[in-house]
Design an enzyme around this catalytic site. Structure first.
Site: not given
Ligand code: NOJ
Length: 551
Positions: A98, A198, A253, A322-323
């Site tokens: 990541d 990310d 992302e 995970h979000d």
């Molecule tokens: C996206 C990530 O998936 C998340 O878990 C993170 O808090 C934010 N970006 C900031 O890096």
């Protein structure tokens, strides 16, 4: 176009804190992942994306990186990572790391030097501003709530798109960019298969730093600046200087990429191999709970998005990460959390065009946990939102409901390996309590049951990758089908004259004419009563069937 290995791949996402603890400190680690590689190989996955394992104070669980080139001792050693890459390779699995490039940690030596000396080279790696009136430079709101500016002891302000402990990196600075590219190449030389990248759409800022339009002193969401004009120059340069020199996969992302920009990001010559498709999997809002209209609405979003991406590029498809909240809670009625509902969700997305991602525990049917007070939440974003919500006059009950339904802690509880203490995740005290359902929902129990959701994920992955159908499922064109049935999510995949019709029934029982089509995959296989009759196909609720058609 079809020789890119990642188009046939199935990816599994690991949240390392919560996957498997090998040393009893209550936190998952790299040796724990190595221990479970056979479990993952048996599931049939090709790629492991591991959320950040770099040195970090863990304010945002590793998305605040203090040293991009070393493993945090909490997860093991640098040698453990080398061993993991090699052991995964022995099983034909690639490791994807990541990359957090929009920001680092306030503990990174760059930021520390920048704090100590406003004239240091590193001070130019961040966005520092001074203001006359001692107020933040503008009204931007961080993604985690509150102002996007934090104050230093010497009265400067620095920008943070996420938590205040995550200062944004100044991509305008060529030395900073060079540092980042060197680091990326260093990992690629080590043999990683690629990166999940990310929050990449945030790296370009509006350099006017003007306040946004917001009423009554409200803050202006910084997310409005996603994919800000000019970002393409950075992304083209990064690809040229790093990824393009390797056969690496890159999954960005990239929320906020408009349909017009999709090809630039994830087209055949795009900045990345693929970007996550957030269009049909919103954190809040869309669900397929119960009524036909909501199924049809979800279906339109999926179809619209896949029709678009197949014209312009490639996307990463997923139900969980995970979000996000767990998918049975998000998409199914509580009483439909059973194996059939979950199998239907899995089939619906995994046979679409794109690279499917599975989040740890999704294959077990793990569900959201219920927390009774803010003290039980650990996520920095949940804590910030709670404070902000209360300050805005929202009630504790409302905030708690929202965090229980949509909060990120839901997906982060420890993986449930067996029915023993702490679900076999750790011999110590887990950093986050295990879900109370672990005695019923755990890998060991589901492995012993040939009709479990875990067994189904294995069958589905094997089907997607089968010699007979993998070309059609990886490269076949996508076309909506049978949209006259509101609760049916049906589509065709066609490749070189071979065609599959995928049916997923989210409503009441249906009967469909078979008309010479052959059942090649069936979520109800082995259940005599609902098997394919000679002429009609019975579709009870939550049955998924794939039919081979002749054109
Ligand atoms: C996206 C990530 O998936 C998340 O878990 C993170 O808090 C934010 N970006 C900031 O890096």
């Amino acid at each position: 176009m079809n020789n890119q290995w990642w188009k046939r791949a199935v990816v599994y996402q690991i949240y390392p804190q919560s996957f498997k603890d090998s040393d009893g400190d209550g936190i998952g680690d790299l040796p724990g992942i190595i221990e479970k590689l056979d479990y993952l190989a048996e599931l049939g996955i090709d790629v492991l994306w591991i959320c950040p394992i770099f040195r970090s104070p863990m304010v945002d669980n590793g998305y605040d990186v203090a040293d991009y080139r070393s493993v945090d001792p909490m997860f093991g050693s640098d040698r453990d990572l080398d061993e993991l890459i090699a052991a995964a390779k022995d099983r034909g699995i690639k490791i994807v790391l990541d990359l957090v490039l929009n920001h680092c940690s306030d503990q990174h030596e760059w930021f520390r030097r920048a704090l100590n000396d406003p004239d240091s080279e590193e001070a130019g790696y961040f966005y520092f501003r001074r203001t006359e009136d001692g107020r933040p430079p503008n009204n931007w709101r961080s993604n985690f709530g509150g102002s996007a500016w934090a104050r230093t002891d010497d009265g400067r302000w620095y920008l943070h798109t996420f938590a205040r402990e995550q200062p944004d990196l100044n991509w305008e600075n060529p030395e900073l960019r060079r540092e980042l590219y060197d680091m990326i190449n260093w990992w690629l030389d080590k043999g990683v298969g690629g990166f999940r990248i990310d929050a990449i759409t945030f790296i370009k800022k509006d350099l006017s730093f003007a306040s946004g339009d917001a009423e009554n002193g409200a803050l202006y969401p910084i997310e409005n600046f996603q994919s800000y004009p000019g970002i393409g120059e950075f992304l083209v340069e990064m690809k040229r200087e790093t990824f393009a020199k390797y056969d690496a996969v890159t999954v960005a992302e990239a929320p906020g990429v408009s349909p017009e920009l999709f090809a630039e990001y994830a087209g055949p010559d795009g900045h990345f191999s693929m970007i996550f498709d957030f269009n049909w999997d919103h954190m809040k809002g869309v669900s397929v709970k119960g009524d036909p209209e909501s199924v049809a609405a979800w279906r339109s979003r999926i179809f619209e998005s896949v029709l678009h991406t197949q014209e312009h590029g490639w996307s990463a498809i997923f139900l969980e990460n995970h979000d996000q909240a767990r998918c049975p809670d998000k998409f199914l009625d509580k009483d439909k959390h059973g194996r059939d509902g979950m199998a239907c969700l899995a089939t619906t997305y995994m046979l679409l065009r794109g690279t499917p991602f599975i989040y740890q525990g999704q294959e077990l049917g793990m569900t959201n946990g219920m927390r009774s007070g803010i003290g039980e939440f650990q996520d920095v974003s949940a804590l910030n939102q709670w404070e902000e919500g209360l300050a805005q006059g929202r009630s504790e009950e409302e905030m708690l409901r929202e965090l229980n339904n949509y909060g990120r802690d839901n997906a982060r509880s420890p993986f449930q390996w067996n029915a023993e203490t702490h679900a076999g995740f750790t011999t110590g005290t887990p950093w986050m309590p295990v879900h109370p359902a672990y005695r019923e929902v755990n890998a060991k129990k589901l492995q012993a049951d040939g009709s479990s959701i875990l067994a189904y994920y294995k069958e589905l992955i094997a089907f997607r990758k089968s010699e007979e159908w993998s070309d059609v499922l990886a490269f076949g064109s996508f076309e909506p089908a049978l949209t006259e049935y509101a609760s049916l999510i049906a589509y065709r995949r066609t490749f070189e004259g071979r065609r599959l019709l995928v049916l997923n029934n989210y409503g009441g029982e249906l009967e469909l004419p078979l008309e010479g089509r052959e059942v090649v995959f069936d979520s109800f296989a082995g259940r005599g009563s609902s098997g394919a009759a000679e002429e009609m196909l019975k579709m009870p609720p939550y049955r998924s069937v794939v039919l081979a058609e002749t054109e």
